[in-house]
Design an enzyme around this catalytic site. Structure first.
Site, short mmCIF file in Angstrom:
data_model
loop_
_atom_site.label_atom_id
_atom_site.label_comp_id
_atom_site.label_asym_id
_atom_site.label_seq_id
_atom_site.Cartn_x
_atom_site.Cartn_y
_atom_site.Cartn_z
N ASN A 9 0.86 -1.18 0.00
CA ASN A 9 0.00 0.00 0.00
C ASN A 9 0.90 1.23 0.00
OD1 ASN A 9 -1.83 2.03 0.47
ND2 ASN A 9 -2.35 1.39 2.57
N TRP A 10 1.01 1.85 -1.17
CA TRP A 10 1.93 3.02 -1.29
C TRP A 10 1.36 4.25 -0.60
CZ3 TRP A 10 3.83 3.22 -7.12
CH2 TRP A 10 4.42 1.99 -7.46
N LYS A 11 0.10 4.22 -0.27
CA LYS A 11 -0.59 5.40 0.30
C LYS A 11 -0.38 6.61 -0.62
CE LYS A 11 -0.09 3.37 4.81
NZ LYS A 11 -0.18 3.53 6.24
N HIS A 98 -9.56 0.78 4.59
CA HIS A 98 -8.32 0.99 5.34
C HIS A 98 -8.64 1.90 6.53
CE1 HIS A 98 -4.30 2.32 6.39
NE2 HIS A 98 -3.86 1.25 5.74
N GLU A 100 -7.19 4.34 7.70
CA GLU A 100 -7.04 5.78 7.42
C GLU A 100 -8.29 6.33 6.74
OE1 GLU A 100 -3.25 5.47 5.43
OE2 GLU A 100 -2.34 4.86 7.32
N GLU A 170 -5.64 -5.45 10.34
CA GLU A 170 -4.64 -4.43 10.60
C GLU A 170 -4.94 -3.72 11.92
OE1 GLU A 170 -2.60 -3.12 6.75
OE2 GLU A 170 -4.37 -1.87 6.95
N GLY A 176 2.01 1.94 10.81
CA GLY A 176 2.92 3.09 10.70
C GLY A 176 3.57 3.49 12.01
N SER A 216 3.16 -2.47 10.36
CA SER A 216 4.62 -2.44 10.57
C SER A 216 5.30 -3.77 10.24
CB SER A 216 4.96 -2.00 11.99
OG SER A 216 4.46 -0.69 12.23
N GLY A 237 2.69 -1.24 4.33
CA GLY A 237 2.71 0.19 4.05
C GLY A 237 4.15 0.65 3.81
N GLY A 238 4.78 1.18 4.84
CA GLY A 238 6.11 1.79 4.72
C GLY A 238 7.12 0.93 3.97
C1 PEP Z 1 -0.94 -0.08 6.09
O1 PEP Z 1 -1.09 1.13 5.97
O2 PEP Z 1 -1.76 -0.84 5.57
C2 PEP Z 1 0.22 -0.56 6.83
C3 PEP Z 1 0.21 -1.80 7.24
O3 PEP Z 1 1.23 0.34 7.05
P1 PEP Z 1 2.65 0.03 7.73
O4 PEP Z 1 3.18 -1.23 7.13
O5 PEP Z 1 3.50 1.23 7.40
O6 PEP Z 1 2.39 -0.12 9.20
#
Ligand code: PEP
Length: 253
Positions: A9-11, A98, A100, A170, A176, A216, A237-238
């Site tokens: 997920n590049w956001k 998600h 967010e 999640e 994050g 994470s 994500g990251g």
């Molecule tokens: C996400 O936003 O779906 C996610 C899991 O982010 P991160 O890996 O950065 O925690």
């Protein structure tokens, strides 16, 4: 056999050039390092989708996904992108719900149910996100809370429809933050969600649905999380913004 899926997920990150570079590196590494057994899904911001799809080319285990879609099919909804439009551009998956989007855009379980239906009607595979806040985890009510998210947004679907859905558990406190759920915490929730799906749709359907962990996940913790029997992959994500990290997570299987 359930699909093993590593989805990035590049956001709201990556310019045109950065996105092209990242995609090309991932496609090349996946080929050179024989990652055929794992399904990779790249979920860039909307404007990238078409080019990312082109760069993936013939790679049969790499797919493209959007990060959201409208709950409406078409019409005067300025700024929205519908599931049929995404499908017409060759998009395969779409992330729905998600945390967010739930938090910043106030997306309710009811709205998400409509989005899931739109996605399925257009032939997209929804990656449906669920997960609890830190307060709920600390109060010990995380299991009923997350089960309710599934009941409310998915349990109107037919068995055939829900079999097309990928679920991403999640925990919000792990997204994050650098704080990961332990492999045991992930397994406990994934198995509870699978039993919940089985209670409505039967074991065969529940056993066919991939449940990803997100929060994470990185190369250093992926192997342990992915070793659990009910953890069928990750939503990243990251670490999905670095080709080496993303591929190393996929290689942890
Ligand atoms: C996400 O936003 O779906 C996610 C899991 O982010 P991160 O890996 O950065 O925690």
């Amino acid at each position: 056999m359930r699909k093993k899926i590593i989805a990035g997920n590049w956001k709201m990150n990556m310019t045109y050039e950065e996105g092209q570079k990242l995609t090309s590196e991932i496609v090349q590494m996946a080929k050179d390092e024989n990652l055929d057994g794992v399904t990779l899904v790249l979920n860039p911001p909307f404007p990238h989708l078409y080019v990312v799809k082109k760069l993936i080319g013939e790679a049969s285990n790499i797919f493209v996904g959007a990060q959201n879609c409208s709950d409406k099919e078409s019409g005067a909804y300025t700024g929205e992108v519908s599931a049929p439009i995404l499908a017409s551009f060759g998009v395969d998956y779409v992330i729905i719900g998600h945390s967010e989007r739930r938090e910043y855009f106030k997306e309710s379980n009811e709205l998400l149910a409509t989005k899931v239906k739109q996605a399925l009607a257009a032939g997209l595979k929804p990656i449906f996100c669920c997960g609890e806040s830190l307060d709920i985890r600390e109060a010990g009510t995380h299991e009923p809370n997350v089960k309710y998210q599934l009941t409310d947004s998915l349990f109107d679907l037919s068995a055939e429809e829900i079999s097309q859905v990928v679920i991403a558990y999640e925990p919000i406190w792990a997204i994050g933050t650098g704080k990961t759920a332990t492999a045991e915490q992930a397994q406990e929730m994934h198995s509870a969600l699978r039993r919940h799906i089985a209670s409505k749709y039967g074991k065969e359907v529940a056993d066919s649905i991939s449940i990803l962990y997100g929060g994470s996940m990185k190369p250093s913790n992926a192997a342990e999380l992915l070793s659990k029997p009910d953890v069928d992959g990750g939503l990243i994500g990251g670490a999905s913004l670095k080709s080496r990290d993303f591929i190393d997570i996929a290689k942890s299987y």
